[in-house]
Design a protein around this motif. Sequence first.
Motif, PDB file in Angstrom:
ATOM      1  N   GLY A 141       0.809  -1.588 -10.310  1.00 47.40           N
ATOM      2  CA  GLY A 141       1.292  -2.275  -9.121  1.00 47.40           C
ATOM      3  C   GLY A 141       1.587  -3.747  -9.395  1.00 47.40           C
ATOM      4  O   GLY A 141       2.586  -4.286  -8.935  1.00 47.40           O
ATOM      5  N   SER A 142       0.710  -4.391 -10.157  1.00 40.05           N
ATOM      6  CA  SER A 142       0.916  -5.792 -10.500  1.00 40.05           C
ATOM      7  C   SER A 142       2.177  -5.986 -11.332  1.00 40.05           C
ATOM      8  O   SER A 142       2.964  -6.917 -11.088  1.00 40.05           O
ATOM      9  N   ILE A 143       2.381  -5.100 -12.287  1.00 38.36           N
ATOM     10  CA  ILE A 143       3.575  -5.186 -13.137  1.00 38.36           C
ATOM     11  C   ILE A 143       4.831  -4.957 -12.301  1.00 38.36           C
ATOM     12  O   ILE A 143       5.804  -5.729 -12.393  1.00 38.36           O
ATOM     13  N   LEU A 144       4.832  -3.916 -11.473  1.00 35.98           N
ATOM     14  CA  LEU A 144       6.003  -3.634 -10.635  1.00 35.98           C
ATOM     15  C   LEU A 144       6.279  -4.760  -9.655  1.00 35.98           C
ATOM     16  O   LEU A 144       7.429  -5.121  -9.428  1.00 35.98           O
ATOM     17  N   TYR A 145       5.236  -5.310  -9.087  1.00 32.92           N
ATOM     18  CA  TYR A 145       5.404  -6.395  -8.129  1.00 32.92           C
ATOM     19  C   TYR A 145       6.054  -7.612  -8.791  1.00 32.92           C
ATOM     20  O   TYR A 145       6.938  -8.238  -8.225  1.00 32.92           O
TER      21      TYR A 145
ATOM     22  N   LEU B  56       0.829  -1.197   0.000  1.00 33.39           N
ATOM     23  CA  LEU B  56       0.000   0.000   0.000  1.00 33.39           C
ATOM     24  C   LEU B  56       0.867   1.252   0.000  1.00 33.39           C
ATOM     25  O   LEU B  56       0.588   2.211  -0.731  1.00 33.39           O
ATOM     26  N   ASP B  57       1.935   1.249   0.782  1.00 33.43           N
ATOM     27  CA  ASP B  57       2.866   2.382   0.791  1.00 33.43           C
ATOM     28  C   ASP B  57       3.469   2.619  -0.590  1.00 33.43           C
ATOM     29  O   ASP B  57       3.611   3.757  -1.028  1.00 33.43           O
ATOM     30  N   MET B  58       3.814   1.535  -1.288  1.00 33.66           N
ATOM     31  CA  MET B  58       4.378   1.665  -2.628  1.00 33.66           C
ATOM     32  C   MET B  58       3.363   2.310  -3.573  1.00 33.66           C
ATOM     33  O   MET B  58       3.700   3.206  -4.341  1.00 33.66           O
ATOM     34  N   LEU B  59       2.109   1.880  -3.520  1.00 35.25           N
ATOM     35  CA  LEU B  59       1.087   2.450  -4.399  1.00 35.25           C
ATOM     36  C   LEU B  59       0.797   3.906  -4.072  1.00 35.25           C
ATOM     37  O   LEU B  59       0.605   4.715  -4.974  1.00 35.25           O
TER      38      LEU B  59
END
Length: 72
Positions: free
Chosen positions: A64-68, A29-32
Amino acid sequence: MQMDTEELTGDNNRPEDVRWLYSLSESELDMLLSLKELALQRAKVIGHEDLAEKFDLKMLRGLGSILYELII
């Protein structure tokens, strides 16, 4: 500028996107939140605040999915 979860979710979100958001860990959540803040700042700097409006929860979920996947 500090953003909270309510600002992240916005108004027109699909229920599955909101459920996904609330299933995230605190670090995810912090990343987003940081990603959205960065997008808002960059849009202001280049004079395209309207572009920041398009950076909604659906787009955040995709990015977020791509970065993860790239991080893992």
